[in-house]
Enzyme design. Structure first.
Site, short mmCIF file in Angstrom:
data_model
loop_
_atom_site.label_atom_id
_atom_site.label_comp_id
_atom_site.label_asym_id
_atom_site.label_seq_id
_atom_site.Cartn_x
_atom_site.Cartn_y
_atom_site.Cartn_z
N ASP A 43 0.83 -1.21 0.00
CA ASP A 43 0.00 0.00 0.00
C ASP A 43 0.86 1.26 0.00
O ASP A 43 0.36 2.38 -0.14
CB ASP A 43 -0.99 0.01 1.16
CG ASP A 43 -0.34 -0.12 2.53
OD1 ASP A 43 0.90 -0.13 2.62
OD2 ASP A 43 -1.09 -0.20 3.53
N SER A 44 2.18 1.07 0.07
CA SER A 44 3.13 2.19 -0.10
C SER A 44 2.98 2.83 -1.47
O SER A 44 3.42 3.97 -1.68
CB SER A 44 4.57 1.69 0.07
OG SER A 44 4.83 0.58 -0.78
N ASP A 82 -0.97 -6.22 -0.06
CA ASP A 82 -1.33 -5.54 1.18
C ASP A 82 -2.85 -5.38 1.29
O ASP A 82 -3.50 -4.97 0.32
CB ASP A 82 -0.71 -4.15 1.23
CG ASP A 82 0.50 -4.07 2.13
OD1 ASP A 82 0.63 -4.91 3.03
OD2 ASP A 82 1.32 -3.15 1.94
N LYS A 111 -1.33 -9.50 3.09
CA LYS A 111 -0.56 -9.05 4.25
C LYS A 111 -1.42 -8.09 5.08
O LYS A 111 -2.08 -7.20 4.52
CB LYS A 111 0.73 -8.33 3.83
CG LYS A 111 1.56 -7.82 5.02
CD LYS A 111 2.95 -7.37 4.59
CE LYS A 111 2.96 -6.01 3.93
NZ LYS A 111 2.56 -4.91 4.86
N GLU A 113 -1.38 -5.67 8.82
CA GLU A 113 -0.55 -5.06 9.85
C GLU A 113 -1.14 -5.33 11.24
O GLU A 113 -2.34 -5.31 11.43
CB GLU A 113 -0.45 -3.54 9.64
CG GLU A 113 0.31 -3.15 8.39
CD GLU A 113 0.49 -1.64 8.27
OE1 GLU A 113 0.21 -0.92 9.27
OE2 GLU A 113 0.91 -1.18 7.20
N GLU A 180 9.18 -4.12 10.55
CA GLU A 180 9.60 -2.82 10.03
C GLU A 180 10.00 -1.86 11.14
O GLU A 180 9.36 -1.80 12.20
CB GLU A 180 8.46 -2.19 9.21
CG GLU A 180 8.80 -0.82 8.63
CD GLU A 180 7.77 -0.28 7.67
OE1 GLU A 180 8.00 0.82 7.13
OE2 GLU A 180 6.75 -0.94 7.44
#
Length: 262
Positions: A43-44, A82, A111, A113, A180
């Site tokens: 999602d970056s 993501d 993925k 978080e 991270e």
């Protein structure tokens, strides 16, 4: 290169370092697939590709669009997508959105978080046929709640909490984790505490592999370069030089020459 499976990825634990790179389109997916074990549709892309200040505003449909492009560009590479902010707030929502990824793309995993607090979601997904990559440490989707991007693992309590997060996600069925923005020595302890691979970004060399955003790695993103990023080329300068050369040749009628005319 033969496409990895979840089993072959897990066998890399303590055997060889895994290489993960982000990709957002078919062109770069094709180029990067020659070196990457895993491509992450992060999602970056909302920041480097979309020009936004953080990752939070990207939608599920946008992630699916870019995932499809990456999968088409690199059909023989393991692809992780993501799950964007707000797409896994509870078990029903998480499963619905993960199924959307599986039905509408060829992604191999998703993925999410979060640590132990998200273990119940990971368990629900993995129990229903969804492969999950966890993400602990600095969580970009929590940037507003935490008031910025803050390095984790600075205290023993934080270190123990990260270890507990990793173990909870492994128990819930995650096959791999991204860690991270964590102190290197703590990330090493986390990697040693579980039997699944830990992929680091800004987390030192004592983990099982590394991931970088491709535009950072290639030196394409100029506004900000994080401390943990090594630029393997000055991509921005190369692109600008090529564009300037094109401009010059167009303006002086050097292009198109006879070689490029039908």
């Amino acid at each position: 290169m033969k496409k990895l499976t979840i089993g072959s990825i897990q066998k890399c634990k303590s055997a060889r370092k895994l290489v993960m790179i982000t990709a957002y389109d078919a062109i770069f997916a094709r180029l990067l697939s020659e070196s990457a074990d895993i491509l992450l549709v992060g999602d970056s892309l909302n920041m480097s590709f979309g020009g936004n200040p953080d990752t939070l505003s990207i939608t599920m449909d946008q992630m699916i669009y870019h995932t499809n492009a990456v999968c088409k560009g690199a059909p023989n590479t393991f692809v992780i997508t993501d799950m964007p902010f707000g797409s896994y707030i509870d078990e029903v929502t998480a499963f619905s959105n993960a199924m959307k990824v599986y039905r509408e793309t060829s992604a191999d995993a998703v993925k999410i978080e979060g640590g132990a607090d998200k273990a119940h979601l990971v368990h629900h997904l993995t129990s229903n046929g969804i492969a999950v990559c966890g993400h602990i440490g600095l969580l970009p989707q929590a940037v507003r709640a935490e008031g910025g991007y803050k390095v984790k693992g600075k205290t023993e309590d934080e270190a123990l909490s990260l270890i507990a997060d990793a173990q909870a996600l492994e128990k819930a069925g995650a096959f791999i984790l991204v860690i991270e923005g964590v102190k290197a020595d703590v990330a090493t302890r986390v990697a040693m505490s579980v039997s699944i691979p830990i992929i680091g970004i800004g987390a030192g060399n004592g983990v099982d592999g590394q991931v970088l955003v491709f535009s950072d790695m290639l030196g394409l993103y100029e506004p900000f370069v994080p401390k943990f990023v090594k630029q393997y080329m000055n991509g921005a300068a190369a692109v600008k030089e090529a564009a300037a050369n094109y401009k010059t040749e167009v303006q002086n009628r050097g292009f198109p020459s006879d070689e490029y005319i039908y």
